[in-house]
Design a protein around this motif. Structure first.
Motif, short mmCIF file in Angstrom:
data_model
loop_
_atom_site.label_atom_id
_atom_site.label_comp_id
_atom_site.label_asym_id
_atom_site.label_seq_id
_atom_site.Cartn_x
_atom_site.Cartn_y
_atom_site.Cartn_z
N VAL A 148 0.85 -1.19 0.00
CA VAL A 148 0.00 0.00 0.00
C VAL A 148 0.89 1.25 0.00
O VAL A 148 1.70 1.43 0.91
N PRO A 149 0.74 2.12 -1.01
CA PRO A 149 1.55 3.36 -1.04
C PRO A 149 0.94 4.44 -0.15
O PRO A 149 0.19 5.30 -0.61
N TYR A 150 1.26 4.40 1.12
CA TYR A 150 0.64 5.31 2.09
C TYR A 150 0.96 6.78 1.80
O TYR A 150 0.08 7.64 1.95
N LYS A 151 2.19 7.07 1.41
CA LYS A 151 2.55 8.47 1.14
C LYS A 151 1.78 9.01 -0.06
O LYS A 151 1.33 10.16 -0.05
N LEU A 211 -0.89 12.07 -0.05
CA LEU A 211 -0.80 13.19 -0.98
C LEU A 211 -2.10 13.35 -1.76
O LEU A 211 -2.56 14.48 -1.99
N ALA A 212 -2.72 12.24 -2.16
CA ALA A 212 -4.00 12.31 -2.88
C ALA A 212 -5.09 12.91 -2.00
O ALA A 212 -5.91 13.72 -2.48
N ILE A 213 -5.11 12.55 -0.72
CA ILE A 213 -6.09 13.13 0.21
C ILE A 213 -5.86 14.63 0.34
O ILE A 213 -6.80 15.43 0.31
N PHE A 214 -4.60 15.03 0.46
CA PHE A 214 -4.26 16.45 0.58
C PHE A 214 -4.70 17.22 -0.68
O PHE A 214 -5.32 18.28 -0.58
N TYR A 224 -8.80 11.24 -8.56
CA TYR A 224 -8.48 10.08 -9.38
C TYR A 224 -7.72 9.02 -8.58
O TYR A 224 -8.07 7.84 -8.58
N HIS A 225 -6.69 9.44 -7.85
CA HIS A 225 -5.89 8.48 -7.09
C HIS A 225 -6.63 7.97 -5.85
O HIS A 225 -6.45 6.82 -5.45
N LEU A 226 -7.48 8.78 -5.26
CA LEU A 226 -8.29 8.30 -4.14
C LEU A 226 -9.29 7.25 -4.60
O LEU A 226 -9.55 6.27 -3.90
N ARG A 227 -9.85 7.45 -5.78
CA ARG A 227 -10.79 6.47 -6.33
C ARG A 227 -10.10 5.14 -6.57
O ARG A 227 -10.63 4.08 -6.24
N ILE A 228 -8.90 5.18 -7.14
CA ILE A 228 -8.15 3.94 -7.38
C ILE A 228 -7.82 3.26 -6.05
O ILE A 228 -7.96 2.04 -5.92
N ALA A 229 -7.40 4.04 -5.05
CA ALA A 229 -7.06 3.47 -3.75
C ALA A 229 -8.29 2.84 -3.09
O ALA A 229 -8.20 1.76 -2.49
N TYR A 230 -9.43 3.50 -3.21
CA TYR A 230 -10.66 2.96 -2.62
C TYR A 230 -11.05 1.65 -3.28
O TYR A 230 -11.36 0.66 -2.61
N TYR A 231 -11.07 1.64 -4.61
CA TYR A 231 -11.45 0.42 -5.33
C TYR A 231 -10.44 -0.72 -5.10
O TYR A 231 -10.82 -1.88 -5.02
N ASP A 264 -0.83 -0.96 -7.53
CA ASP A 264 0.23 -0.73 -8.51
C ASP A 264 -0.09 0.40 -9.46
O ASP A 264 0.80 0.94 -10.11
N ASP A 265 -1.38 0.75 -9.56
CA ASP A 265 -1.79 1.84 -10.45
C ASP A 265 -1.53 3.22 -9.86
O ASP A 265 -1.65 4.23 -10.54
N ILE A 266 -1.17 3.27 -8.59
CA ILE A 266 -0.88 4.54 -7.92
C ILE A 266 0.62 4.70 -7.87
O ILE A 266 1.33 3.83 -7.40
N PRO A 267 1.15 5.84 -8.34
CA PRO A 267 2.60 6.04 -8.27
C PRO A 267 3.04 6.12 -6.81
O PRO A 267 2.40 6.78 -6.00
N ASP A 268 4.15 5.45 -6.50
CA ASP A 268 4.59 5.41 -5.10
C ASP A 268 5.77 6.31 -4.83
O ASP A 268 6.30 6.32 -3.74
#
Length: 128
Positions: free
Chosen positions: A49-52, A56-59, A103-110, A121-125
């Protein structure tokens, strides 16, 4: 060319003579029904899980939302501003900040919910 071949041959014979032979390797015969694959290579490792990146997506999502809301309030005249022509850039910047965060929050949620076709893996880390 002949000289380099003689040097290579001499080097190989020196290695064999110095005790670096290949006869210490133990070989085993493969089973007749073995297709060369092992089950371990097909197991999926748990997702990293790319927490950082999610932070950043939440911010970005929150800052973009606030800029869009304030820009809309400036444009509607609910909040009085000295230069009303500067409200449109606030909305545009808000949209530009909001969209990647959403966009990145949606990917993380799904990906967290396990939907097919979505993974972390679709979210840049960012090299983490």
């Amino acid at each position: 060319m002949l000289c380099s071949h003689a040097i290579m041959k001499a080097t190989r014979s020196n290695m064999l003579g110095a005790g670096m032979s290949n006869n210490k390797v133990k070989y085993s015969r493969l089973a007749a029904d073995d297709d060369g694959y092992i089950d371990l290579q097909f197991k999926k490792s748990p997702p990293k899980v790319p927490y950082k990146a999610i932070a950043l997506a939440i911010f970005l999502f929150l800052v973009g939302s606030l800029l869009i809301i304030f820009g809309a309030l400036f444009l509607a005249g609910t909040i009085k501003v000295e230069h009303p022509d500067r409200t449109i850039p606030v909305i545009i910047i808000g949209l530009l900040v909001f969209l990647p965060g959403f966009y990145h929050l949606r990917i993380a949620y799904y990906a967290a919910k396990g939907y097919r076709g979505y993974s972390y893996d679709d979210i840049p880390d960012f090299g983490d």
